[in-house]
Design an enzyme around this catalytic site. Structure first.
Site, PDB file in Angstrom:
ATOM      1  N   SER A 194       0.697  -1.049  -0.092  1.00 18.19           N
ATOM      2  CA  SER A 194       0.041  -0.183   0.061  1.00 18.19           C
ATOM      3  C   SER A 194       0.971   1.281   0.136  1.00 18.19           C
ATOM      4  CB  SER A 194      -1.051  -0.058   1.214  1.00 18.19           C
ATOM      5  OG  SER A 194      -1.784   1.008   1.156  1.00 18.19           O
ATOM      6  N   ASP A 358      -9.878  -3.367  -4.629  1.00 22.96           N
ATOM      7  CA  ASP A 358      -9.595  -4.259  -3.797  1.00 22.96           C
ATOM      8  C   ASP A 358     -10.214  -3.820  -2.488  1.00 22.96           C
ATOM      9  OD1 ASP A 358      -8.082  -2.332  -2.612  1.00 22.96           O
ATOM     10  OD2 ASP A 358      -6.074  -3.184  -2.923  1.00 22.96           O
ATOM     11  N   HIS A 392      -7.739  -5.717   0.147  1.00 22.22           N
ATOM     12  CA  HIS A 392      -6.526  -4.880   0.275  1.00 22.22           C
ATOM     13  C   HIS A 392      -5.557  -5.384   1.539  1.00 22.22           C
ATOM     14  CE1 HIS A 392      -4.134  -0.850  -0.119  1.00 22.22           C
ATOM     15  NE2 HIS A 392      -4.230  -0.985   1.031  1.00 22.22           N
TER      16      HIS A 392
END
Length: 416
Positions: A194, A358, A392
């Site tokens: 991320s 996601d 995610h």
């Protein structure tokens, strides 16, 4: 901020990695997965009475995320939220902590600085990825290292002060060199999740190209898009007067209005153009209209100006890192595509129009990542992998995803 050199980094317990033949790995976690320590001086003036007195002059304490302390005394929540705030120093032209608050990341150089002491979040910050890597021969302090970072800060455009991010760049560069030297001068595999991928991308582009080619074997990003997901606009629009229910909530909601990083993850005109992202009866806001949206959401003119001069230029200048890169993303999860505040009241929950992604990063930002990197003629190796129906955070916790991620790391080890 972290010091340039943390001596403890070079005295981590020795574990032989010479026989494994693996290239060393440096992990960068996602947003809120780096722990922060703080200490208070007499200059600290809390907005909530009593927040500073118990800890002023008493040394370092865990500021983020100290789940245990908050369980014992929930009254600390507004104090910790206050102490996490950043202010912009117009004289220095840069962000800094509140006066009287000093901070540093915990356990830089190791994976022990990831996550929180909240059992409910124990596997959410690369812990399961660390265990999976240990299963194929990686060992903490030998060929496996961690680079936690202060997620409140962000890179600035060339020529503007960015003291905290420059410190991060210098510290990570030293860590990569140390990891390489400890492993027979093998170049390093950088693995990110991320926001850690955004920080690593900027780190690489602020490092000399010969250095990158000498020290970086491969760059593997997990759950990274570029150009900012529309869902962040709901966070920006949320009512800053609403008391947070947890310290994590304060960071994920209105508390991050003071963070430099907020301005760097807003939707980019390069990705969305004139496409409406926020819809009201009176006006639609596209990525081109972010300054107007920030004003409508109640942010000050100073913040809007900093978005124009600091956040937007970084967003528009994201570029290929010019090292071998593999990007792993997920699709198949409903993800915010547009927000509808029909009456123009940003203090209420919006209606949400969902698209693909996601659950956090939408498909548009992933496709933009492929365009920026994959279409650059100077980027010699680029691979994009899609895993269906993984969230995610599931990218670093679900067994199926972890198996694919570790497989890509092994493949990067073997790539000539």
């Amino acid at each position: 901020m972290m010091p340039l050199v943390l001596p403890a980094l070079f005295f981590i317990s020795a574990v032989s990695a010479a026989t494994s033949g693996l290239h060393p790995v440096v992990l960068l976690p996602g947003y809120t997965c780096s722990q922060l320590d703080a200490r208070l001086t007499d200059d600290y003036r809390p907005f909530t009475p009593g927040c500073g007195i118990p800890k002023q002059g008493r040394g370092w304490f865990r500021l983020f995320e100290n789940f245990t302390a908050l369980q014992e005394d929930p009254g600390l929540l507004p104090c910790y939220a206050d102490q996490l705030r950043l202010v912009f120093d117009p004289v220095a032209g840069d962000y800094r902590n509140l006066p009287g608050v000093e901070t540093h990341v915990v356990a830089f150089g190791t994976t022990r600085g990831f996550g929180s002491n909240n059992p409910a979040q124990k596997n959410g910050c690369m812990e399961r990825l660390v265990k999976a890597l240990e299963g194929v021969g990686y060992r903490e302090g030998a060929n496996l290292f961690g680079s936690p970072y202060d997620f409140r800060y962000a890179p600035a455009p060339p020529g503007l002060p960015q003291r905290a991010f420059s410190t991060f760049v210098s510290s990570l560069r030293l860590l990569v060199e140390h990891a390489s030297k400890r492993n027979g001068n093998k170049p390093v595999i950088i693995v990110t999740h991320s926001l850690g991928g955004f920080f690593a991308m900027e780190f690489l582009n602020q490092s000399p190209l010969p250095w990158r080619r000498r020290y970086v074997k491969h760059f593997l990003t997990l759950s990274l898009g570029i150009g900012g997901p529309p869902g962040i606009l709901q966070v920006v629009a949320s009512n800053p007067g609403t008391p947070p229910s947890s310290l994590l909530d304060s960071v994920l909601s209105f508390g991050n209005r003071s963070f430099a990083s907020m301005l760097s993850v807003l939707p980019s005109p390069n990705v969305y153009g004139h496409t409406p992202l926020v819809i009201t009866r009176a006006k639609n806001y596209s990525a081109d209209d972010i300054p107007e949206f920030l004003s409508a959401a109640g942010l000050s003119d100073d913040v809007v100006a900093r978005y124009r001069t600091r956040g937007l230029p970084v967003t528009l200048n994201i570029r290929a890192p010019l090292v071998p890169i593999t990007c792993i993303n997920s699709v198949g999860i409903p993800t915010v595509d547009k927000l509808v505040y029909w009456d123009g009241n940003f203090s209420v929950e919006p209606q949400v129009v969902y698209g693909d992604g996601d659950g956090t990063i939408n498909l548009a930002t992933v496709l933009a990542l492929k365009r920026v990197i994959g279409d650059d003629p100077h980027q010699d190796y680029f691979k994009s992998v899609f895993i269906p129906n993984v969230t995610h955070d599931g990218m670093i916790s679900d067994d199926f995803a972890l198996k694919r991620v570790v497989g890509e790391i092994i493949e990067a080890n073997q790539r000539l």
